[in-house]
Design a protein around this motif. Sequence first.
Motif, PDB file in Angstrom:
ATOM      1  N   PRO A  90       1.241 -12.970   7.282  1.00  0.00           N
ATOM      2  CA  PRO A  90       2.183 -14.070   7.472  1.00  0.00           C
ATOM      3  C   PRO A  90       3.637 -13.574   7.586  1.00  0.00           C
ATOM      4  CG  PRO A  90       1.027 -14.236   5.341  1.00  0.00           C
ATOM      5  CD  PRO A  90       0.461 -13.062   6.044  1.00  0.00           C
ATOM      6  N   ASP A  91       3.934 -12.422   6.957  1.00  0.00           N
ATOM      7  CA  ASP A  91       5.324 -11.931   6.986  1.00  0.00           C
ATOM      8  C   ASP A  91       5.540 -10.828   8.016  1.00  0.00           C
ATOM      9  OD1 ASP A  91       5.713 -13.615   4.802  1.00  0.00           O
ATOM     10  OD2 ASP A  91       5.034 -12.055   3.419  1.00  0.00           O
ATOM     11  N   GLY A  92       4.668 -10.726   9.020  1.00  0.00           N
ATOM     12  CA  GLY A  92       4.849  -9.693  10.046  1.00  0.00           C
ATOM     13  C   GLY A  92       3.798  -8.601   9.912  1.00  0.00           C
ATOM     14  N   ALA A  93       3.973  -7.513  10.691  1.00  0.00           N
ATOM     15  CA  ALA A  93       2.965  -6.455  10.715  1.00  0.00           C
ATOM     16  C   ALA A  93       3.444  -5.239   9.919  1.00  0.00           C
ATOM     17  CB  ALA A  93       2.677  -6.062  12.149  1.00  0.00           C
ATOM     18  N   LEU A  94       2.456  -4.549   9.312  1.00  0.00           N
ATOM     19  CA  LEU A  94       2.753  -3.375   8.505  1.00  0.00           C
ATOM     20  C   LEU A  94       1.774  -2.282   8.911  1.00  0.00           C
ATOM     21  CD1 LEU A  94       4.654  -2.913   6.059  1.00  0.00           C
ATOM     22  CD2 LEU A  94       2.731  -3.514   4.582  1.00  0.00           C
ATOM     23  N   THR A  95       2.270  -1.066   9.161  1.00  0.00           N
ATOM     24  CA  THR A  95       1.359   0.022   9.519  1.00  0.00           C
ATOM     25  C   THR A  95       1.401   1.085   8.430  1.00  0.00           C
ATOM     26  OG1 THR A  95       1.620  -0.376  11.880  1.00  0.00           O
ATOM     27  CG2 THR A  95       0.872   1.813  11.248  1.00  0.00           C
ATOM     28  N   GLY A  96       0.231   1.548   8.013  1.00  0.00           N
ATOM     29  CA  GLY A  96       0.190   2.576   6.974  1.00  0.00           C
ATOM     30  C   GLY A  96      -1.211   3.128   6.819  1.00  0.00           C
ATOM     31  N   ARG A  97      -1.326   4.108   5.911  1.00  0.00           N
ATOM     32  CA  ARG A  97      -2.625   4.748   5.649  1.00  0.00           C
ATOM     33  C   ARG A  97      -3.268   4.027   4.460  1.00  0.00           C
ATOM     34  NH1 ARG A  97      -3.865   8.790   2.179  1.00  0.00           N
ATOM     35  NH2 ARG A  97      -1.656   9.004   1.687  1.00  0.00           N
TER      36      ARG A  97
ATOM     37  N   ASP B 167      -7.087  -6.849  -8.070  1.00  0.00           N
ATOM     38  CA  ASP B 167      -7.118  -8.235  -7.592  1.00  0.00           C
ATOM     39  C   ASP B 167      -7.583  -8.322  -6.137  1.00  0.00           C
ATOM     40  OD1 ASP B 167      -4.993  -7.157  -6.264  1.00  0.00           O
ATOM     41  OD2 ASP B 167      -3.538  -8.694  -6.851  1.00  0.00           O
ATOM     42  N   GLY B 168      -8.021  -7.195  -5.564  1.00  0.00           N
ATOM     43  CA  GLY B 168      -8.550  -7.199  -4.198  1.00  0.00           C
ATOM     44  C   GLY B 168      -7.506  -6.928  -3.131  1.00  0.00           C
ATOM     45  N   ALA B 169      -6.233  -6.772  -3.510  1.00  0.00           N
ATOM     46  CA  ALA B 169      -5.188  -6.492  -2.510  1.00  0.00           C
ATOM     47  C   ALA B 169      -5.407  -5.095  -1.915  1.00  0.00           C
ATOM     48  CB  ALA B 169      -3.808  -6.573  -3.152  1.00  0.00           C
ATOM     49  N   LEU B 170      -5.100  -4.979  -0.608  1.00  0.00           N
ATOM     50  CA  LEU B 170      -5.230  -3.681   0.069  1.00  0.00           C
ATOM     51  C   LEU B 170      -3.998  -2.838  -0.247  1.00  0.00           C
ATOM     52  CD1 LEU B 170      -7.005  -2.178   2.263  1.00  0.00           C
ATOM     53  CD2 LEU B 170      -5.364  -3.050   3.938  1.00  0.00           C
ATOM     54  N   ARG B 171      -4.212  -1.559  -0.595  1.00  0.00           N
ATOM     55  CA  ARG B 171      -3.074  -0.664  -0.878  1.00  0.00           C
ATOM     56  C   ARG B 171      -2.861   0.260   0.304  1.00  0.00           C
ATOM     57  NH1 ARG B 171      -4.728   2.400  -5.362  1.00  0.00           N
ATOM     58  NH2 ARG B 171      -2.613   3.187  -5.646  1.00  0.00           N
ATOM     59  N   LEU B 172      -1.639   0.229   0.823  1.00  0.00           N
ATOM     60  CA  LEU B 172      -1.287   1.035   1.998  1.00  0.00           C
ATOM     61  C   LEU B 172      -0.194   2.021   1.640  1.00  0.00           C
ATOM     62  CD1 LEU B 172      -0.768  -1.414   5.015  1.00  0.00           C
ATOM     63  CD2 LEU B 172      -2.710   0.081   4.579  1.00  0.00           C
ATOM     64  N   ASP B 173      -0.331   3.245   2.124  1.00  0.00           N
ATOM     65  CA  ASP B 173       0.760   4.204   2.014  1.00  0.00           C
ATOM     66  C   ASP B 173       1.618   4.081   3.270  1.00  0.00           C
ATOM     67  OD1 ASP B 173       1.561   7.122   0.673  1.00  0.00           O
ATOM     68  OD2 ASP B 173       1.888   6.990   2.830  1.00  0.00           O
ATOM     69  N   VAL B 174       2.830   3.569   3.101  1.00  0.00           N
ATOM     70  CA  VAL B 174       3.739   3.385   4.238  1.00  0.00           C
ATOM     71  C   VAL B 174       4.896   4.362   4.051  1.00  0.00           C
ATOM     72  CG1 VAL B 174       5.167   1.723   5.506  1.00  0.00           C
ATOM     73  CG2 VAL B 174       3.085   0.940   4.361  1.00  0.00           C
ATOM     74  N   GLN B 175       4.828   5.453   4.778  1.00  0.00           N
ATOM     75  CA  GLN B 175       5.862   6.511   4.684  1.00  0.00           C
ATOM     76  C   GLN B 175       6.163   6.889   3.233  1.00  0.00           C
ATOM     77  OE1 GLN B 175       8.880   4.616   7.023  1.00  0.00           O
ATOM     78  NE2 GLN B 175       7.995   5.321   8.932  1.00  0.00           N
ATOM     79  N   GLY B 176       5.086   7.150   2.465  1.00  0.00           N
ATOM     80  CA  GLY B 176       5.258   7.639   1.101  1.00  0.00           C
ATOM     81  C   GLY B 176       5.445   6.549   0.052  1.00  0.00           C
ATOM     82  N   ARG B 177       5.533   5.315   0.490  1.00  0.00           N
ATOM     83  CA  ARG B 177       5.708   4.184  -0.437  1.00  0.00           C
ATOM     84  C   ARG B 177       4.399   3.385  -0.467  1.00  0.00           C
ATOM     85  NH1 ARG B 177       9.059   1.902   2.995  1.00  0.00           N
ATOM     86  NH2 ARG B 177       7.809   0.016   3.291  1.00  0.00           N
ATOM     87  N   THR B 178       3.951   2.951  -1.648  1.00  0.00           N
ATOM     88  CA  THR B 178       2.713   2.161  -1.686  1.00  0.00           C
ATOM     89  C   THR B 178       3.043   0.675  -1.557  1.00  0.00           C
ATOM     90  OG1 THR B 178       1.625   3.814  -3.042  1.00  0.00           O
ATOM     91  CG2 THR B 178       0.613   1.650  -2.994  1.00  0.00           C
ATOM     92  N   GLU B 179       2.416   0.046  -0.554  1.00  0.00           N
ATOM     93  CA  GLU B 179       2.626  -1.395  -0.336  1.00  0.00           C
ATOM     94  C   GLU B 179       1.308  -2.118  -0.587  1.00  0.00           C
ATOM     95  OE1 GLU B 179       5.337  -3.068   0.671  1.00  0.00           O
ATOM     96  OE2 GLU B 179       6.682  -1.448   1.328  1.00  0.00           O
ATOM     97  N   ARG B 180       1.405  -3.315  -1.121  1.00  0.00           N
ATOM     98  CA  ARG B 180       0.213  -4.144  -1.342  1.00  0.00           C
ATOM     99  C   ARG B 180       0.137  -5.240  -0.283  1.00  0.00           C
ATOM    100  NH1 ARG B 180      -2.075  -5.846  -5.981  1.00  0.00           N
ATOM    101  NH2 ARG B 180      -1.245  -7.924  -5.605  1.00  0.00           N
ATOM    102  N   VAL B 181      -1.067  -5.442   0.260  1.00  0.00           N
ATOM    103  CA  VAL B 181      -1.238  -6.525   1.239  1.00  0.00           C
ATOM    104  C   VAL B 181      -2.298  -7.477   0.679  1.00  0.00           C
ATOM    105  CG1 VAL B 181      -1.884  -7.084   3.611  1.00  0.00           C
ATOM    106  CG2 VAL B 181      -0.769  -4.904   3.118  1.00  0.00           C
TER     107      VAL B 181
END
Length: 304
Positions: free
Chosen positions: A262-269, A276-290
């Motif tokens: 809903p808040d746009g696109a995010l690309t990461g590993r 809680d089931g959220a996906l964890r992405l490594d985005v340029q060394g930072r961990t983001e939750r989706v």
Amino acid sequence: MARRLGCSRAAVQKHVASLRRRGYQIDARRSQGYRLIGTPDCLSATELGPHFTGTWRDIEWYDTIESTQVRARAWARDGAPEGATVIAETQTAGRGRLGRQWHSPPGVNLYCSIILRPTLPPTRVPQLALVAGLAVADAAHATTGLAVRIKWPNDVVIGDRKLAGILLEMEAEMDRVDFVVAGIGVNVNLPADAFPDDLRARATSLSSALGAPVDRAVFTARLLADLEARYRAFLMHGFGGLRAEWEARASLTERTVTVAGPDGALTGRVVGVDDDGALRLDVQGRTERVVAGEVTLAAGGYAV
Ligand code: BTN
């Protein structure tokens, strides 16, 4: 047989004829009697019965229905118990996520909707989609031995092709769930060349991956038992208790993906999932939750 059943020979013959019309193969030998040699390939309670191992056994079966989701919601509003399941051989308006259609040809796949009444806050209900995905992947693997994986949050895949989809629908008040309907569609015995053109390169079935037909009744009963067991574990211990098993079946770990939310696109590993089931992405060394979104592999694929 007539003597044992306390009815006339004509009545026995009539019942045998009716069973044959319903697909049972029955051999008849003069002065010896009848022998059952084959049962119909359908998913009614009678055919599933011998394979059940769980306690969810309230089955409504339809030859043709608009959507099992629609019928299950109506049944739930009428007070259906937890685990009550609607199964159809074909759907005329099968529903997928995001308003898509679900291809539902007759007699080859599984289309079912299971009624759940979890004592959970509505905010935790989306986690049930991951629980259901794990159960479908487990049942598909147990029945066929195939390497079945889950693409976050809940598409079940073999290789990069979609095998099964899950649609969760809920009726709730602000802080209390009335019921959830978990709709599950699995391509079981659909031949590879019978998929519509737009799905052929992106979808698969158990039989086409295995190279042999799969017993739909055995698979369906196993799926219901696995779902019941996973659901009970989830209610007791939360998704955290299933997380390691979910991650062991994850298809995206270490792959680079784009998630459109809903808040746009995010690309990461992809690193994993949270409790809680959220996906964890490594985005340029930072961990983001989706917490929600559509995932595509950055290198293409998975546009299912
Ligand atoms: C998805 O888009 O991935 C979810 C597909 C869910 C399809 C199943 S088939 C049984 C139930 N009845 C429906 O109309 N949809 C779900």
